[in-house]
Design a protein around this motif. Structure first.
Motif, PDB file in Angstrom:
ATOM      1  N   GLU A  37       6.798   5.510   2.273  1.00 45.49           N
ATOM      2  CA  GLU A  37       5.688   4.918   3.019  1.00 45.49           C
ATOM      3  C   GLU A  37       5.244   5.837   4.134  1.00 45.49           C
ATOM      4  OE1 GLU A  37       4.772   1.044   5.826  1.00 45.49           O
ATOM      5  OE2 GLU A  37       6.554   1.111   4.567  1.00 45.49           O
ATOM      6  N   GLY A  94       1.726   6.615   2.664  1.00 42.31           N
ATOM      7  CA  GLY A  94       0.865   5.477   2.888  1.00 42.31           C
ATOM      8  C   GLY A  94      -0.075   5.673   4.039  1.00 42.31           C
ATOM      9  N   ALA A 121      -2.240   0.750   8.873  1.00 37.18           N
ATOM     10  CA  ALA A 121      -2.833  -0.573   8.948  1.00 37.18           C
ATOM     11  C   ALA A 121      -3.529  -0.746  10.279  1.00 37.18           C
ATOM     12  CB  ALA A 121      -1.752  -1.635   8.779  1.00 37.18           C
ATOM     13  N   HIS A 151       8.041   0.317  -3.046  1.00 34.43           N
ATOM     14  CA  HIS A 151       7.538  -0.053  -1.719  1.00 34.43           C
ATOM     15  C   HIS A 151       6.507   0.944  -1.196  1.00 34.43           C
ATOM     16  CE1 HIS A 151       9.891   3.227  -0.014  1.00 34.43           C
ATOM     17  NE2 HIS A 151      10.910   2.805  -0.749  1.00 34.43           N
ATOM     18  N   THR A 152       6.088   1.893  -1.999  1.00 34.94           N
ATOM     19  CA  THR A 152       5.164   2.924  -1.542  1.00 34.94           C
ATOM     20  C   THR A 152       3.818   2.319  -1.164  1.00 34.94           C
ATOM     21  OG1 THR A 152       6.214   4.504  -3.016  1.00 34.94           O
ATOM     22  CG2 THR A 152       4.065   5.102  -2.150  1.00 34.94           C
ATOM     23  N   LEU A 153       3.230   2.833  -0.091  1.00 31.67           N
ATOM     24  CA  LEU A 153       1.899   2.427   0.346  1.00 31.67           C
ATOM     25  C   LEU A 153       0.965   3.631   0.265  1.00 31.67           C
ATOM     26  CD1 LEU A 153       2.777   0.244   3.445  1.00 31.67           C
ATOM     27  CD2 LEU A 153       2.227  -0.523   1.143  1.00 31.67           C
ATOM     28  N   LYS A 174      -4.516   0.529   3.924  1.00 31.74           N
ATOM     29  CA  LYS A 174      -3.461   0.883   2.986  1.00 31.74           C
ATOM     30  C   LYS A 174      -3.325  -0.198   1.919  1.00 31.74           C
ATOM     31  CE  LYS A 174       0.224  -1.054   5.886  1.00 31.74           C
ATOM     32  NZ  LYS A 174       1.495  -0.760   6.561  1.00 31.74           N
ATOM     33  N   VAL A 175      -2.927   0.234   0.759  1.00 30.53           N
ATOM     34  CA  VAL A 175      -2.731  -0.677  -0.375  1.00 30.53           C
ATOM     35  C   VAL A 175      -1.363  -0.390  -0.973  1.00 30.53           C
ATOM     36  CG1 VAL A 175      -5.181  -0.892  -0.871  1.00 30.53           C
ATOM     37  CG2 VAL A 175      -3.884   0.943  -1.931  1.00 30.53           C
ATOM     38  N   GLY A 176      -0.838  -1.365  -1.669  1.00 29.53           N
ATOM     39  CA  GLY A 176       0.471  -1.217  -2.276  1.00 29.53           C
ATOM     40  C   GLY A 176       0.423  -0.414  -3.564  1.00 29.53           C
ATOM     41  N   SER A 177       1.582  -0.269  -4.167  1.00 31.36           N
ATOM     42  CA  SER A 177       1.686   0.462  -5.421  1.00 31.36           C
ATOM     43  C   SER A 177       0.866  -0.232  -6.499  1.00 31.36           C
ATOM     44  CB  SER A 177       3.154   0.546  -5.860  1.00 31.36           C
ATOM     45  OG  SER A 177       3.253   1.046  -7.176  1.00 31.36           O
ATOM     46  N   TYR A 198       1.690   7.098  10.586  1.00 33.29           N
ATOM     47  CA  TYR A 198       1.457   7.584   9.232  1.00 33.29           C
ATOM     48  C   TYR A 198       1.370   9.097   9.180  1.00 33.29           C
ATOM     49  CZ  TYR A 198      -1.169   8.761   5.080  1.00 33.29           C
ATOM     50  OH  TYR A 198      -1.587   9.351   3.905  1.00 33.29           O
TER      51      TYR A 198
END
Length: 782
Positions: A191, A195, A198, A450-452, A548-551, A623
């Motif tokens: 992340e 990622g 936010a 859990h990657t963003l 940001k968005v999830g995998s 980030y």
């Protein structure tokens, strides 16, 4: 409302006062260091930290050219000159002191002039104080205060200024070329490495970007070159029927996606605003309204443009539109496919596999399709040219493109042009093509669950592929993060309505590793690096970070792709990997880091696996900074790979063994670290628990042998003189080494005078200590 002549005169007077300001003692010009912008080539970090750089000469020029519509805009720019310096420089430094003085003079002089509106006393919204503070407040885990940094001028940097790393300089990754990618360490947080941030994907940020894009120039549409040559008009109807009736392997007619697009120009950013649909095109062909093949070809290009904007990217209808476009371009090429019906195992793309499944030439990987890509630009059987033309597009070096994806038409290949060429192959003589570097989408990579990711994020790879121009879907743009958060590209690199991506990292598909890019110039063609500024931007009001968005493989809308959920692939030390290089020796995790229920101590233990980790500046979003674990482990991995030294963990925690109670590890505060030097290779604080044991001691003072012999003889004769004065005088005459003796024998001073001039040699420390010890011993005996 424009600035009046009285207001303009007042602002110019204030600027003159600032330029004439001097310290209370001395005649030094306080504004001398603020006249011009900081040199971008010497201090690129400054432009990564300061959102809106300003200088006094720039503001004065804007005032003279009447570019300000409001006097407060001129005041804001002038104040930004000093707010930027106060933020970037170490408190108490000379330049920070001068900036504070000039800022106060600006406020005082502005308030004196009644024709000017009341000034703003707090930092303006575009100042780094507001931008970085506003962003840091949105983070769930705020970073520690930033280490003070100092701004250097082009000619005379402040002596007490100390440059601290920016959000790029603090990253410990090495600058790597496309054929060699440094790994991120085992157990890292993906992340933090990939990622986005936010908190800035709110309505206010969207409004800022929307207003910026609405003010940008519009695309004029397709050019005049690269269109289909004149053909029989009956052939035009065959092309329309082929597109309209084409079905997939299941029997679904793909033209439904084209027919669903309304005739009206529903999308405001199209290159045209007339009614157009597949039905209209077919009617014009049947009635013979097209005077040339170029006019028909242009309408088809506009129809596909409209359909691409109407359907959501990465959806099935969008993929059908792109497949039909590739079929149309294949049918209008010099080597059309056989049919009807028309069929292709690669969805009519020229390459046999796309990102995620394509493998390079001579690949030993059992999975995937080998021989599709290479790790370098080939120059075999081709002549390089400056640009190529196709369907109204002028494709040049360093342009980004959407290319047909043989695996999934709904996800076109994102690539950057590294070469334009004309084929010298006898079978394809003179046909244009491009060599592009592929950028992978998140669904084309392997990463932890859990990657963003940033929205529309792509990753640079080391894969190069040759594509004929028929593979080109459209021109797009891709910005590196540092510029994407600051604005949008200027024409002709990008126009509103074109797809726009953002890139922050490299992806090594051979080891499934992500590496944050430190040097952006290493990612673009060498010819473009020499230009002063590649892909300039229109700046937005403030920094805007993408959400940001999830995998893509997690959740109810999970997709199936060539990538998946997985961890990095371990390579044995010395094991060869594709694209060159060998496996890297990696450190093993400390056993204490796996104790259940001690997640907080795990991060603390991992943070001390190397020297003292760097603290994150509060002005830099998390980030864009690595976690302490990433900093320590990446630096250790890089140091091992670069020097070839053993990877034995020599930290105090390892020496202590498995501890029953997790230790408490504190990070050094910036107030402490600023007094210590940093390693030029890893940027770590050079902190030692004790003085080094291998320091070279300074040698003792050395004398010549002649002088030492003289001293020895002199002391010996002095000892003899105490017991026999006559013999001592004779010995002096025999051992005289001074020039005075020679002068005496030739008419100079006599021997007695020469001996008086020489004086007495003082005893050594050893002799003095011995005499003192003898005296003490003698008294005790008495």
């Amino acid at each position: 409302m424009a600035i009046t002549s009285a207001q303009k005169s007042a602002i110019e007077d204030i600027i003159n006062v600032l330029l004439a300001a001097t310290p209370s003692r001395g005649k030094r010009q306080l504004a001398g260091m603020f006249l011009e912008l900081v040199d971008r080539s010497d201090w690129p970090q400054y432009y990564e930290i300061i959102p809106e750089p300003r200088c006094i000469n720039g503001v004065r020029a804007n005032v003279e050219k009447n570019r300000y519509k409001d006097p407060l805009n001129a005041y804001t720019d002038l104040s930004l000159v000093f707010w930027n310096a106060l933020f970037y420089n170490e408190p108490g430094s000379q330049i920070a002191t001068d900036a504070e003085t000039l800022k106060n003079i600006l406020v005082t002089e502005w308030q004196k002039r009644s024709v000017l509106p009341s000034p703003r006393l707090s930092p303006p919204p575009a100042s780094p104080q507001k931008v970085h503070k506003a962003f840091a407040s949105t983070q769930p885990h705020p970073a520690q205060p930033a280490a003070a940094v100092a701004k250097s001028t082009q000619s005379d940097p402040s002596a007490n200024s100390k440059l601290a790393p920016s959000h790029l300089a603090s990253s410990p990754e090495m600058d790597v070329d496309v054929n060699d990618m440094s790994p991120e360490p085992e157990g890292q947080s993906e992340e933090a490495g990939m990622g986005s941030v936010a908190g800035d994907g709110d309505g206010d940020s969207e409004t800022i970007i929307r207003q910026l894009e609405q003010s940008l120039p519009r695309w004029d549409g397709f050019g005049d070159s690269g269109w289909m040559s004149e053909i029989n008009k009956d052939r035009l109807l065959d092309l329309v029927v082929a597109i309209k009736s084409h079905k997939d392997i299941v029997g679904n007619r793909l033209a439904v996606a084209l027919e669903a697009v309304p005739e009206e120009p529903a999308y405001p950013l199209l290159s045209y605003q007339s009614h157009l649909s597949l039905k209209i095109v077919e009617g014009r062909v049947r009635s013979g309204n097209y005077e040339s093949a170029k006019a028909f070809d242009l309408d088809m290009a506009r129809l596909f443009e409209k359909a691409r904007r109407w359907h959501e990217p990465c959806t099935e209808p969008y993929g059908h539109v792109l497949l039909l476009q590739r079929l149309y371009q294949a049918l209008t090429s010099s080597s059309p496919p056989s049919g009807p019906p028309y069929a292709s195992t690669t969805n009519f793309a020229s390459v046999r596999a796309g990102p995620g499944t394509a493998r390079p030439l001579h690949s030993a990987d059992a999975e995937g399709v080998p021989g599709v890509t290479t790790f370098r630009v080939s120059n075999k059987d081709r002549t390089f040219v400056e640009e190529v033309h196709y369907k109204g597009w002028s494709i040049r070096l360093a342009d980004w493109l959407h290319l047909s994806n043989p695996d999934d038409p709904s996800r076109p290949i994102v690539g950057q042009v590294f070469k334009c060429w004309l084929s010298e192959d006898p079978a394809k003589k003179g046909q244009p093509g491009v060599t592009v570097c592929w950028y992978y989408r998140p669904e084309q990579t392997f990463h932890p669950a859990h990657t963003l990711f940033m929205e529309k994020e792509v990753f640079k790879t080391s894969h190069f592929a040759d594509h004929p121009v028929e593979d080109v879907i459209e021109k797009i743009a891709c910005q590196f993060t540092a510029r994407h958060i600051r604005g949008r590209p200027r024409p002709p690199f990008w126009y509103p309505g074109w797809p726009l991506y953002v890139c922050h990292s490299r992806y090594n598909d051979r080891e499934r590793l992500f590496v944050k890019i430190k040097n952006w110039s290493s990612c673009i063609p060498e010819e473009v690096r020499k230009k002063e500024e590649f892909m300039p931007i229109y700046a937005s009001e403030r920094l805007v970070y993408p959400p940001k968005v999830g995998s893509p493989f997690v959740g109810k809308n999970a997709v199936k792709g060539p990538g998946g959920i997985g961890d990095p692939v371990e390579k044995a030390e010395g094991e060869k990997i594709e694209g060159g290089g060998t496996g890297r020796k990696r450190t093993k995790r400390n056993n204490t880091a796996t104790v259940e229920g001690s997640s907080s101590s795990t991060a603390a233990i991992a943070a001390t696996s190397s020297s003292v980790a760097l603290t994150k500046p509060a002005a830099v979003p998390p980030y864009y900074s690595q976690t302490q674990q990433q900093v320590a482990q990446t630096q250790k991995t890089q140091g091992t790979a670069a020097t070839g030294a053993d990877a034995k963990d020599r930290t105090m925690l390892t020496a202590a063994g498995n501890l029953s109670v997790p230790p408490v590890v504190d990070k050094l505060p910036p107030e402490t670290t600023k007094y210590f030097d940093r390693s030029p290779e890893t940027n770590e604080v050079l902190w030692f628990g004790a003085p080094p044991l291998n320091v070279v001691r300074p040698p003792a003072v050395k004398h010549s042998l002649t002088y030492l012999h003289f001293l020895a003889r002199k002391r010996k004769e002095m000892d003899k003189s105490e017991s026999n004065p006559g013999a001592a005088d004779a010995a002096d005459e025999a051992m005289d080494v001074d020039d005075s003796g020679a002068e005496g024998s030739h008419g100079g001073p006599d021997r007695t005078t020469a001996k008086r001039l020489r004086g007495t040699v003082p005893p050594t420390v050893t002799e003095m200590m011995k005499a003192a010890l003898d005296a003490v011993t003698g008294q005790s005996e008495r």
